[in-house]
Structure formats: structure tokens, C-alpha cells
Scaffold this active site. Structure first.
Site, mmCIF file in Angstrom:
data_model
loop_
_atom_site.group_PDB
_atom_site.id
_atom_site.type_symbol
_atom_site.label_atom_id
_atom_site.label_comp_id
_atom_site.label_asym_id
_atom_site.label_seq_id
_atom_site.Cartn_x
_atom_site.Cartn_y
_atom_site.Cartn_z
ATOM 1 N N CYS A 163 -6.326 -3.094 7.237
ATOM 2 C CA CYS A 163 -7.549 -2.292 7.127
ATOM 3 C C CYS A 163 -8.683 -3.017 6.416
ATOM 4 O O CYS A 163 -9.852 -2.840 6.768
ATOM 5 C CB CYS A 163 -7.253 -0.955 6.443
ATOM 6 S SG CYS A 163 -6.720 -1.089 4.703
ATOM 7 N N CYS A 215 0.832 -1.202 0.000
ATOM 8 C CA CYS A 215 0.000 0.000 0.000
ATOM 9 C C CYS A 215 0.868 1.254 0.000
ATOM 10 O O CYS A 215 0.572 2.222 -0.704
ATOM 11 C CB CYS A 215 -0.921 -0.010 1.213
ATOM 12 S SG CYS A 215 -2.079 1.382 1.267
#
Length: 346
Positions: free
Chosen positions: A190, A92
């Protein structure tokens, strides 16, 4: 003229205080929140927007769902399906925070970007280079997931919260009236908040993990496992099999759909191979160099020598055997508190 900085704001206290501190330092600050996947909590975007309103700064929302899907979710799923244990936070950072977000910040005319990471960036006058440093808050150090940053990226990165402990960060937020001062920290990936990676992959792909054989070191079938996705190298708990002695996952073979169980000593090794080498000084090492190396986020750095093999590949030789070197994880190299670089374990 004020320098402009765009802060990646997750809706948490760390990035919120980063924006506050930079504003106090005289920067022209704006905040940005990312839409990363369908079902991503709207509360985070709302929290970030409320913090920006409190600070009187602009707030942007960037839709990165397509890039996140290709660069992070697909990478994560492909890794597990191939018997690896990937680190999606590193993916990410590469794809989103220091990829798409950095590009958008530059497009909008910002001089810097900022995040709530616990790590340091310092310009070293003697070498003329920007150094990525381990956090001053040892228990919060996140330098491991930033090892891939280049000199250009480091030159445009501000990390203002590193001098403060988490308790101090919360106190700063409370005193400033930021509505997220008591918000809990996120503990899991997440997009997998419950920590059930195999369940997420099953739901996302629609493919049900297939049961297979547990093997011993001789290749003899000793039981059945519930699917390779459920296991990682070094795992000792949750195996669902009683053998009378403790056993550890030592090998995953997604092709034959087998999981090998061994004595724990089998998962110790004094070397590893890795590729996609990234050095924070942008160099391409040609000779071996000493360092301390971490083989996972929570690993204690261990003395090692890195041997370049060419084409971005390295062999890392440890002074002492390390437990559970795992394909897909990053090995990150340090010289004291300085991050030298890292690579992906193969």
C-alpha cells in the site's frame, strides 16, 4: 442481545462485502478505516464511508500513523538495508489489524473484529481449539499472512467472505448497490504503489543507495551493481550486467556492499533456520513435527520437518531442495488445510 463486530474497511470490495454479510447474519456492525501514513489515499476512506452510509452503519477512522511508522515502515526499511526481503503485510497484521485495531475494538465494546481476508476460522470441538484454515478460494488464499494469530485472536475473528469467489463477492456488492463493486484490487504494497521499493526507501530515508561490486562464487569482481537495496535472493532479471551466461543473485552483503551472482543451482537448499516461532494453538513445540511449509506468499507448500531449537528458533528440513529461501520472509507450516504456525527466516 446482538453481538457487535467492528470491520476493518479498506475501501475495497472484499471488506465492504464482509460488513454486508455480517449485517445480514444479524450482527450489529460498524466499519473502521485506518490512517497509516501521510499521503495515504483519502479515496479509500471516502469509499469506506460511503459503503457504511449505504449499509446504515457507523464508520470510525483510526489514526495509526505513528504505530505504522515504527512497526511497519521502520521494519521494512531496516530489513532491506540489512540485505533481507521483509513482508510488510505480516508486520502490518501483527502491529495494526491484530494489534492496535483489535485493542480499539475491545475498548469500544465490540465482541469481534472482521477483515476481508480470504482464509477460514473454525472451532474444532475435539481439540477445543480455534483453527486457522487455508482459503476455500485457492488462488486467493491469504492464510500465509495470518500464521501468527493466537487462540485469543482467532476466537474474536470473523472472516465471512471466504466461501465466495472474487466474482461472487463483486456480484453480491453490485446487487446490494455498494459503490465499490467494480473497484480494482490493490496489487502492490500500500505504501509503495509503484512497486519501486528502493525508490521509496531512498525518498523516506534521504539516503542514496551506493553502487558496489558484483562478485562471482570465487569472490572475483565481475561488474558493478546499483545498490544492495535493488536486489533479492533468486533474482535473475534487471541485473544490468551481460556475462554471456544466465546468473542469479545468490548472496547479499550490505556490510561490504557486494552482490554475489551464481548459477541458479546455488539458490536451492533443503533446509533453513527461522526464529520468532508462533503456533496458532499457542503451544511451544519440543519435538520435531512433519508439515508442509511455504517459504513465501506464492510458494507451493513443500513437505518438511520442523525441528525446534529452543527460544523460538527452528530448523526446517525439506524433503526436496527449495529455490530462493530468503531472509526476512516467513516460513509457514500447514497440516492439510490447517495453519499450524510459522516463523521468520534468518
Amino acid at each position: 442481545m446482538q453481538k457487535r463486530v467492528l470491520v476493518a474497511m479498506s475501501g475495497g470490495v472484499d471488506s465492504s462485502v464482509a460488513a454486508l454479510l455480517l449485517q445480514r447474519q444479524g450482527y450489529e456492525v460498524a466499519g473502521a478505516t485506518f490512517e497509516l501514513f501521510d499521503g495515504c489515499s483519502e479515496d479509500n476512506t471516502g469509499d469506506a464511508r460511503r459503503v457504511c452510509e449505504r449499509l446504515g452503519i457507523p464508520h470510525f477512522v483510526f489514526d495509526y500513523r505513528e504505530r505504522f511508522s515504527k512497526g511497519v515502515l521502520d521494519y521494512f526499511i531496516h530489513g532491506y538495508q540489512n540485505g533481507e526481503t521483509p513482508n510488510p503485510c505480516i508486520a502490518c497484521n501483527k502491529t495494526i489489524k491484530f494489534g492496535a485495531f483489535s485493542e480499539d475494538a475491545e475498548r469500544l465494546g465490540f465482541d469481534f473484529i472482521s477483515t476481508g481476508h480470504y482464509a477460514g476460522v473454525r472451532f474444532d470441538r475435539q481439540s477445543g481449539q480455534f483453527w486457522l484454515l487455508r482459503s476455500q478460494q485457492e488462488r486467493k488464499d491469504q492464510s500465509y499472512v495470518l500464521y501468527h494469530l493466537s487462540q485469543e485472536q482467532l476466537s474474536r475473528l470473523l472472516l465471512p467472505i471466504d466461501r465466495y469467489s472474487k466474482a461472487e463477492v463483486r456480484e453480491i456488492a453490485a446487487q446490494a448497490g455498494l459503490p465499490v463493486f467494480s473497484k480494482s484490487d490493490s496489487q502492490d504494497i500500500c505504501f509503495v504503489p509503484d512497486g519501486d521499493y528502493a525508490g521509496f526507501i531512498t525518498r523516506y530515508t534521504g539516503e542514496i543507495p551506493q553502487e558496489g561490486d558484483y562478485l562471482d562464487d570465487n569472490g572475483t569482481v565481475i561488474g558493478r551493481h546499483k545498490g544492495v537495496l535493488y536486489y533479492t535472493i533468486g533474482q535473475r532479471r534487471g541485473l544490468g550486467i551481460a556475462l554471456g551466461v544466465k546468473r542469479t543473485v545468490s548472496h547479499l552483503d550490505p556490510v561490504s556492499n557486494t552482490v554475489t551472482l551464481s548459477d541458479d543451482s546455488a539458490v536451492y537448499t533443503d533446509r533453513l533456520f527461522a526464529d520468532d516461532l508462533r503456533m496458532t494453538d499457542d503451544s511451544t513445540p519440543e519435538r520435531p513435527f512433519p508439515c508442509t511449509a511455504k517459504i513465501r506468499y506464492a510458494h507451493r507448500p513443500a513437505s518438511a520437518t520442523v525441528h525446534p531449537l529452543g527460544n523460538g528458533s527452528v530448523q526446517v528440513q525439506f524433503a526436496q531442495p527449495q529455490r530462493a529461501v530468503t531472509k526476512g520472509q516467513a516460513v509457514v507450516f500447514y497440516e492439510g488445510d490447517r495453519v499450524l504456525g510459522g516463523a521468520t527466516i534468518r
